[in-house]
Enzyme design. Structure first.
Site, PDB file in Angstrom:
ATOM      1  N   LYS A 148       0.860  -1.191   0.000  1.00 43.88           N
ATOM      2  CA  LYS A 148       0.000   0.000   0.000  1.00 43.88           C
ATOM      3  C   LYS A 148       0.886   1.227   0.000  1.00 43.88           C
ATOM      4  O   LYS A 148       1.769   1.383   0.842  1.00 43.88           O
ATOM      5  CB  LYS A 148      -0.896  -0.007   1.227  1.00 43.88           C
TER       6      LYS A 148
HETATM    7  C1  R5P Z   1      -2.597   4.669   7.741  1.00 40.83           C
HETATM    8  O1  R5P Z   1      -1.473   4.237   7.957  1.00 40.83           O
HETATM    9  C2  R5P Z   1      -3.719   3.804   7.758  1.00 40.83           C
HETATM   10  O2  R5P Z   1      -3.212   2.514   7.599  1.00 40.83           O
HETATM   11  C3  R5P Z   1      -4.828   4.008   6.732  1.00 40.83           C
HETATM   12  O3  R5P Z   1      -5.428   2.778   6.540  1.00 40.83           O
HETATM   13  C4  R5P Z   1      -4.387   4.472   5.382  1.00 40.83           C
HETATM   14  O4  R5P Z   1      -3.746   5.696   5.466  1.00 40.83           O
HETATM   15  C5  R5P Z   1      -5.546   4.535   4.375  1.00 40.83           C
HETATM   16  O5  R5P Z   1      -6.519   5.358   4.808  1.00 40.83           O
HETATM   17  P1  R5P Z   1      -6.730   6.794   4.175  1.00 40.83           P
HETATM   18  O6  R5P Z   1      -7.330   6.554   2.820  1.00 40.83           O
HETATM   19  O7  R5P Z   1      -7.643   7.477   5.108  1.00 40.83           O
HETATM   20  O8  R5P Z   1      -5.380   7.445   4.047  1.00 40.83           O
END
Ligand code: R5P
Length: 258
Positions: free
Chosen positions: A173
């Protein structure tokens, strides 16, 4: 790759479309009662029918999600920091893999902080969790976290993503950036893109559109869904982009319909 590992991965990333809409609601592990997730279970329940996977913490899963859930779980297994602490990169492993197995998760997720003070510990922790995952057939999602002062550019994100993949992560990710294709091209495993802080809905849809069109297998999106004035409209719109290659214009109409 063994059967169990393949089976779990195929529950997360659609084996036909090779795409995935992951709903991220793990923010509380360092942000506490994040806006939109004050009652996590209530927020998440109506959205589940539109998510291919749900990413969250062990505590949120136990307290906010019914055990008869059909959506595969991506369990965050790192933490130990907070938004008011000294250094966000000061993370460690927070879940025993046996407990992840008891929770019947489809993947484990852990953040690495490349280039930050605790880089070494977080990267080695990723390797440790991957070893555990390999032992039990559980894929690992590596989150390329960025510190406050880090530039989210293709050079940095491809460095972090490639390191995660080299260590054996099954999914990475990361963030969308200029020249995102470089990040995808140099990362041999599927990439999902985080949404980041809340931005206007059309911009978030554009981010999702650009991400998949430039090679991401989908999104791992949180705030731009659950902090929207229409979380249902947003998840349906993001889904149309990821799985049906809908245009931003079409997706925006879907969001507006709710
Ligand atoms: C951050 O480290 C978290 O794992 C969130 O899951 C990630 O940032 C994704 O969420 P968002 O789309 O709100 O950034």
């Amino acid at each position: 790759m063994d059967w169990g590992m393949k089976n779990r991965l195929s529950r997360i990333i659609n084996p036909v479309t090779k795409r995935c809409v992951m709903l991220a609601v793990d923010h509380g592990y360092f942000l506490g009662p994040t806006s939109g997730l004050e009652n996590l279970g209530k927020t998440v329940k109506p959205l589940l029918g539109h998510a291919d996977a749900l990413m969250l913490t062990r505590g949120a899963l136990r307290t906010g999600v019914s055990a008869d859930i059909k959506v595969p779980i991506v369990l965050r297994v790192s933490g130990g920091n907070s938004v008011v602490g000294d250094d966000l990169s000061n993370e460690d492993i927070t879940v025993n893999t046996e407990d992840a197995i008891r929770l019947n998760v489809s993947a484990m997720a852990l953040s690495i902080y490349v280039g930050s003070q605790y880089e070494n510990r977080t990267v080695v922790n990723l390797a440790k969790i991957i070893d555990q995952g390999e032992k039990y057939g559980i894929p690992v999602l590596a989150v390329t976290a960025v510190g406050k002062n880090m530039v989210r550019d293709a050079r940095y994100l491809s460095l972090a993503s490639r390191i995660a993949a080299e260590l054996g992560a099954h999914i990475v990710k990361t963030y969308y950036c200029k020249n995102f294709r470089k990040v995808v091209k140099t990362c041999p495993v599927p990439i999902v893109v985080a949404g980041g802080k809340k931005i206007p809905e059309k911009d978030a849809l554009k981010l999702a559109y650009n991400s998949v069109n430039e090679g991401a297998c989908g999104v791992d999106m949180g705030r731009n869904i659950f902090q929207s004035d229409s979380p249902m409209g947003m998840i349906k719109a993001v889904r149309a982009i990821v799985h049906e290659n809908a245009s931003v214009k079409k997706a925006y109409q879907i969001y507006k319909r709710g």
